[in-house]
Scaffold this active site. Sequence first.
Site, PDB file in Angstrom:
ATOM      1  CE  LYS A 187      -1.948   2.583   3.117  1.00  0.00           C
ATOM      2  NZ  LYS A 187      -1.853   3.859   2.386  1.00  0.00           N
ATOM      3  CD  GLU A 263      13.857   1.478   6.153  1.00  0.00           C
ATOM      4  OE1 GLU A 263      14.655   0.561   5.933  1.00  0.00           O
ATOM      5  OE2 GLU A 263      13.453   2.261   5.278  1.00  0.00           O
ATOM      6  CB  CYS A 297      13.376  10.000   6.923  1.00  0.00           C
ATOM      7  SG  CYS A 297      14.437   8.883   6.006  1.00  0.00           S
ATOM      8  CD  GLU A 399      10.090  13.409  11.098  1.00  0.00           C
ATOM      9  OE1 GLU A 399       8.986  12.906  11.373  1.00  0.00           O
ATOM     10  OE2 GLU A 399      10.942  12.825  10.405  1.00  0.00           O
TER      11      GLU A 399
END
Length: 496
Positions: A187, A263, A297, A399
């Site tokens: 997905k 991750e 990232c 973040e």
Amino acid sequence: MNPNAHAQAALPQRLRHFIDGQFVDSAETFANLSPIDGRELSRVVEADAAAVDAAVKAARRAQQGPWRDLSASARADWLHRIADGIEARFDDFVAAEVADTGRPIAQARSLDIARGIANFRTFADLLRTAPGEFFETATDDGGKLLNYVTRKPLGVVGVISPWNLPLLLFTWKVAPALAMGNCVVAKPSEETPTSATLLAEVMRDIQLPAGVFNLIHGHGANAAGEWLTRHPGVDAITFTGESKTGSAIMKAVADGVKNVSFELGGKNAAVVFADADFDAAVEGVLKSSFTNAGQVCLCSERVYVERPIFERFVAALKEKTEALKIGSPYDAGTTTGPLISKGHREKVLGYYKLALAEGATVVTGGGVPQFGNACDEGAFVQPTIWTGLPDDARCVTEEIFGPVCHIAPFDSEDEVIRRVNDSAYGLAASIWTTHLARGHRVAQQIETGIVWVNAWFVRDLRTPFGGAKLSGFGREGGRHSMDFYSELTNVCVRIA
Ligand code: NAD
Ligand code: 6OD
């Protein structure tokens, strides 16, 4: 004038699931919106629980049938055929990635699509050259045992990927999963569904056996993503995305005790010592903070610069940042595209506002650029640099995932190592120094899965990739992927 208009015209207007070798519709759909100007690019079908179930069952049938029994060499041939298929439609894939994300065309060509191809070729080649494991063991009675390790597929692997590097991150997991004999239900992010759909077209066109690769479209929580993680027919989940989503997935898979590889997010640091090659460090931090509008990232949102060069470094980075050309990827010279969506822009602008409340000095940026054209309907923000925040400010600890960095001075090696490590995240760091021993010494003390010295986001796909702390667990890449995507059995045979 949009020089990519021709290629864009070839992109599918209704993006469908690919289940058991067929494109499949769903009644419910959602809009795929352009981050460049807000227009609707296509309609995407939304999987219901029955579509997820059909995809998992198709994968299971294929896994227990033709795919599992193929030799490693035959699977490697299939992976090369997939890579050939992407290569043959290179410009379509570029057009898909640029349309869905607004990234510069040159980046889509050199990074995203090139890596999609490399992911399949690398794991095909690793499969052909993987060494075996053998140990001879002496027994107490003077006999001998031979131990050898066999690898079996896990079965059906669920792949769930984010929007920031769509094809790169999707194929980074699909390729090794297939290589090791698994079948896949994948997905992609609901924000970037097009390149995965083109990949399904490639699978169809090369006649990959039905059910080996299945694609479902849809959202995450309480939708296709979550139903995939909870499906009892899925043996393992490999996920890239936000840390809080990783946490939700971990809870969802707990009952089934499924293998997971995560991750997740980061709040990465760049450290610039006074002995660094100054120009290389400025250029490196410019890239590590602003590539893909800060939506990698691995981007550095925290920059620590040794005090003797602090003011000069801030001035040099400001000048280079202000020279970035923000705008439509279809305009010549654009270096920086939009954020992925207006929703994400609200989040990033929330941090731009919070930084002021937390006492930041805005060195450059901090707002929304005005274009006087259709891009004003897009999701752009100005690349932004702050100074003056304390280490515990939310803008320095959370973040943000946008084109923004905070620069702080430091006075000693020990101090900067402590400040870099004082983070809930542990994904990546980059160090800029010409002092060889210092580079190694600092790298070894930083609590992240990846440390670059005088480099950033240079990838050798044989190396382990992943993060510590909230940035995830498990490592993928090279033999680490081969280990995650297979079940190892040690066979121990008395031979004397
Ligand atoms: P996200 O977690 O919101 O979504 C990622 C994927 O998970 C999407 O496909 C989404 O539909 C799905 N999803 C969401 N909730 C789910 C649930 N409850 N169950 C199952 N699936 C669910 O992440 P995003 O916003 O797409 O991506 C940005 C984030 O990804 C950032 O935090 C970034 O740091 C991280 N990221 C990490 C890496 C890495 O290698 N460590 C790489 C790229 C991105
Ligand atoms: O290069 C890779 O393999 C990888 N997983 C990169 C992740 C980038 C994050 O946005």
